[in-house]
Design a protein around this motif. Structure first.
Motif, PDB file in Angstrom:
ATOM      1  N   UNK A   5      30.464  40.867  41.172  1.00  0.00           N
ATOM      2  CA  UNK A   5      30.983  41.231  39.858  1.00  0.00           C
ATOM      3  C   UNK A   5      32.492  41.383  39.953  1.00  0.00           C
ATOM      4  N   UNK A   6      33.207  40.727  39.042  1.00  0.00           N
ATOM      5  CA  UNK A   6      34.652  40.912  38.962  1.00  0.00           C
ATOM      6  C   UNK A   6      34.921  41.990  37.919  1.00  0.00           C
ATOM      7  N   UNK A  10      41.912  39.750  35.314  1.00  0.00           N
ATOM      8  CA  UNK A  10      41.854  38.345  35.723  1.00  0.00           C
ATOM      9  C   UNK A  10      40.738  38.243  36.762  1.00  0.00           C
ATOM     10  N   UNK A  11      39.665  37.508  36.451  1.00  0.00           N
ATOM     11  CA  UNK A  11      38.521  37.460  37.368  1.00  0.00           C
ATOM     12  C   UNK A  11      38.896  37.027  38.783  1.00  0.00           C
ATOM     13  N   UNK A  34      28.491  34.674  40.236  1.00  0.00           N
ATOM     14  CA  UNK A  34      29.771  35.357  40.053  1.00  0.00           C
ATOM     15  C   UNK A  34      29.864  35.787  38.600  1.00  0.00           C
ATOM     16  N   UNK A  35      29.768  37.086  38.358  1.00  0.00           N
ATOM     17  CA  UNK A  35      29.791  37.601  36.991  1.00  0.00           C
ATOM     18  C   UNK A  35      31.211  37.969  36.590  1.00  0.00           C
ATOM     19  N   UNK A  36      31.575  37.591  35.352  1.00  0.00           N
ATOM     20  CA  UNK A  36      32.866  38.011  34.820  1.00  0.00           C
ATOM     21  C   UNK A  36      32.710  38.868  33.560  1.00  0.00           C
ATOM     22  N   UNK A  68      37.687  33.861  46.015  1.00  0.00           N
ATOM     23  CA  UNK A  68      37.296  32.975  44.930  1.00  0.00           C
ATOM     24  C   UNK A  68      38.027  33.403  43.661  1.00  0.00           C
ATOM     25  N   UNK A  69      38.806  32.485  43.094  1.00  0.00           N
ATOM     26  CA  UNK A  69      39.459  32.763  41.828  1.00  0.00           C
ATOM     27  C   UNK A  69      39.106  31.657  40.838  1.00  0.00           C
ATOM     28  N   UNK A  70      39.325  31.880  39.552  1.00  0.00           N
ATOM     29  CA  UNK A  70      38.869  30.929  38.527  1.00  0.00           C
ATOM     30  C   UNK A  70      39.349  29.499  38.725  1.00  0.00           C
ATOM     31  N   UNK A  71      40.512  29.295  39.308  1.00  0.00           N
ATOM     32  CA  UNK A  71      41.014  27.928  39.474  1.00  0.00           C
ATOM     33  C   UNK A  71      40.173  27.113  40.456  1.00  0.00           C
TER      34      UNK A  71
END
Length: 92
Positions: A5-6, A10-11, A34-36, A68-71
């Motif tokens: 969970x983020x 910014x996730x 991966x939950x945002x 792990x980031x959104x990009x």
């Protein structure tokens, strides 16, 4: 199933290398979620997760967590509701 969970604006997620290694050693299938938010996020199969790691798209940090980031996430893996999440599980 690994669920992260983020909780940041910014996730961002970190997934421990030791968990991934253990699940790979045990064999069988597993998933990464991966939950945002309460009902949205990203769903990765074992194969997809291992490909991200092998291609160094998810880099290993000094704390032995893959960063792990959104990009680095793929649109095909997104779900925007619980129903969409369940549809991703259904064929597996």
């Amino acid at each position: 199933m690994i669920i992260k969970i983020s909780r940041t604006e910014k996730p961002f997620w970190g997934v421990g290398k030791n968990y991934i290694d253990l699940l790979n050693e045990l064999g069988g299938n597993f998933f990464l979620v991966l939950l945002d938010s309460k009902s949205s996020g990203y769903f990765y199969s074992k194969k997809e997760l291992n490909q991200k790691v092998e291609r160094n798209e998810w880099r290993l940090g000094s704390n032995q967590n893959f960063k792990i980031n959104p990009s680095t996430l793929d649109g095909k893996n997104v779900f925007k509701s619980i129903d969409q999440f369940l549809l991703k599980l259904e064929p597996l």
